[in-house]
Design a protein around this motif. Sequence first.
Motif, short mmCIF file in Angstrom:
data_model
loop_
_atom_site.label_atom_id
_atom_site.label_comp_id
_atom_site.label_asym_id
_atom_site.label_seq_id
_atom_site.Cartn_x
_atom_site.Cartn_y
_atom_site.Cartn_z
N LEU A 68 -8.66 10.41 10.63
CA LEU A 68 -8.02 9.80 9.47
C LEU A 68 -6.82 8.92 9.81
O LEU A 68 -6.14 8.43 8.91
CB LEU A 68 -7.60 10.89 8.48
N LEU A 69 -6.59 8.69 11.08
CA LEU A 69 -5.40 7.93 11.49
C LEU A 69 -5.37 6.53 10.89
O LEU A 69 -4.31 6.06 10.48
CB LEU A 69 -5.31 7.88 13.01
N ALA A 70 -6.50 5.87 10.80
CA ALA A 70 -6.53 4.51 10.24
C ALA A 70 -6.11 4.49 8.78
O ALA A 70 -5.67 3.46 8.27
CB ALA A 70 -7.92 3.90 10.40
N ALA A 71 -6.21 5.63 8.10
CA ALA A 71 -5.83 5.73 6.68
C ALA A 71 -4.74 6.79 6.50
O ALA A 71 -4.71 7.49 5.50
CB ALA A 71 -7.06 6.08 5.85
N TRP A 72 -3.81 6.86 7.44
CA TRP A 72 -2.80 7.92 7.43
C TRP A 72 -1.98 7.94 6.15
O TRP A 72 -1.59 9.00 5.69
CB TRP A 72 -1.88 7.80 8.66
N GLU A 73 -1.72 6.79 5.56
CA GLU A 73 -0.90 6.76 4.34
C GLU A 73 -1.58 7.48 3.18
O GLU A 73 -0.90 8.07 2.33
CB GLU A 73 -0.59 5.31 3.94
N GLU A 74 -2.89 7.45 3.15
CA GLU A 74 -3.64 8.09 2.07
C GLU A 74 -4.06 9.51 2.42
O GLU A 74 -4.58 10.23 1.56
CB GLU A 74 -4.90 7.27 1.74
N ALA A 75 -3.85 9.92 3.65
CA ALA A 75 -4.32 11.23 4.12
C ALA A 75 -3.24 12.30 3.88
O ALA A 75 -2.64 12.82 4.82
CB ALA A 75 -4.70 11.15 5.60
N GLU A 76 -3.02 12.61 2.63
CA GLU A 76 -2.01 13.61 2.26
C GLU A 76 -2.31 14.95 2.92
O GLU A 76 -3.46 15.39 2.95
CB GLU A 76 -1.98 13.79 0.74
N GLY A 77 -1.30 15.56 3.46
CA GLY A 77 -1.44 16.87 4.06
C GLY A 77 -1.98 16.89 5.48
O GLY A 77 -2.03 17.93 6.11
N VAL A 78 -2.39 15.74 6.00
CA VAL A 78 -2.94 15.68 7.35
C VAL A 78 -1.84 15.37 8.37
O VAL A 78 -1.86 15.87 9.49
CB VAL A 78 -4.08 14.65 7.44
N PHE A 79 -0.88 14.56 7.96
CA PHE A 79 0.24 14.17 8.82
C PHE A 79 1.53 14.65 8.17
O PHE A 79 1.73 14.47 6.97
CB PHE A 79 0.27 12.64 8.99
N ASP A 80 2.42 15.21 8.98
CA ASP A 80 3.70 15.66 8.43
C ASP A 80 4.64 14.46 8.27
O ASP A 80 4.32 13.33 8.67
CB ASP A 80 4.31 16.79 9.27
N GLU A 81 5.79 14.69 7.66
CA GLU A 81 6.72 13.59 7.37
C GLU A 81 7.22 12.90 8.63
O GLU A 81 7.41 11.68 8.63
CB GLU A 81 7.88 14.08 6.51
N ARG A 82 7.44 13.65 9.68
CA ARG A 82 7.89 13.06 10.95
C ARG A 82 6.81 12.14 11.51
O ARG A 82 7.10 11.02 11.94
CB ARG A 82 8.22 14.17 11.93
N GLU A 83 5.58 12.60 11.51
CA GLU A 83 4.47 11.77 12.00
C GLU A 83 4.31 10.53 11.13
O GLU A 83 4.10 9.42 11.64
CB GLU A 83 3.17 12.59 12.00
N ARG A 84 4.43 10.70 9.83
CA ARG A 84 4.28 9.57 8.91
C ARG A 84 5.38 8.53 9.12
O ARG A 84 5.13 7.32 9.09
CB ARG A 84 4.25 10.07 7.46
N ALA A 85 6.59 9.00 9.38
CA ALA A 85 7.70 8.08 9.65
C ALA A 85 7.45 7.32 10.95
O ALA A 85 7.69 6.11 11.03
CB ALA A 85 9.01 8.85 9.72
N ALA A 86 6.96 8.02 11.97
CA ALA A 86 6.67 7.38 13.26
C ALA A 86 5.55 6.35 13.10
O ALA A 86 5.61 5.26 13.68
CB ALA A 86 6.29 8.43 14.30
N LEU A 87 4.53 6.68 12.34
CA LEU A 87 3.41 5.76 12.15
C LEU A 87 3.84 4.53 11.35
O LEU A 87 3.42 3.41 11.65
CB LEU A 87 2.24 6.48 11.47
N ALA A 88 4.68 4.73 10.35
CA ALA A 88 5.18 3.59 9.56
C ALA A 88 5.99 2.63 10.45
O ALA A 88 5.83 1.42 10.37
CB ALA A 88 6.01 4.08 8.39
#
Length: 147
Positions: A68-88
Amino acid sequence: MSRTDVLDPGVARALSALSAAAKKGLGDPALAELVVIRASQLNHCAFCLDMHLAIAREHGVPEKQLELLAAWEEAEGVFDERERAALALTEAVTVLTDGFVPDEVYRRAAKHFADRQLAHLIGLAVAINNWNRVMVSRRVAPGGYAP
């Protein structure tokens, strides 16, 4: 063809050193692989995707995250906030044609990473973008990576 076959050995060593230093300073091998995979997806670098997906699995990155990495923004619950910040932040650094890194994206990452880690995260995004550009420009096919 290996990574070093596509560049002058001195340039390859410099890019490899930057990649290694950034990963080490970030201190989280699984997160580092998510970052380099996401940048490689954006840059359409098949060689780097093939290589870093294998490395990510070696580091125990969950298969669901890789799927789900290509759609990480829509993948609620798969990536934590730290991971989401790093990906952004990775996306903002990778796609500079959209303008500068937005202040909010930087501030979001700064909430999760100390200054030194943040520098390493940006350094890692810069390093993989360099590798992606080399491998895509040289048309290096996937499948050549061996651990």
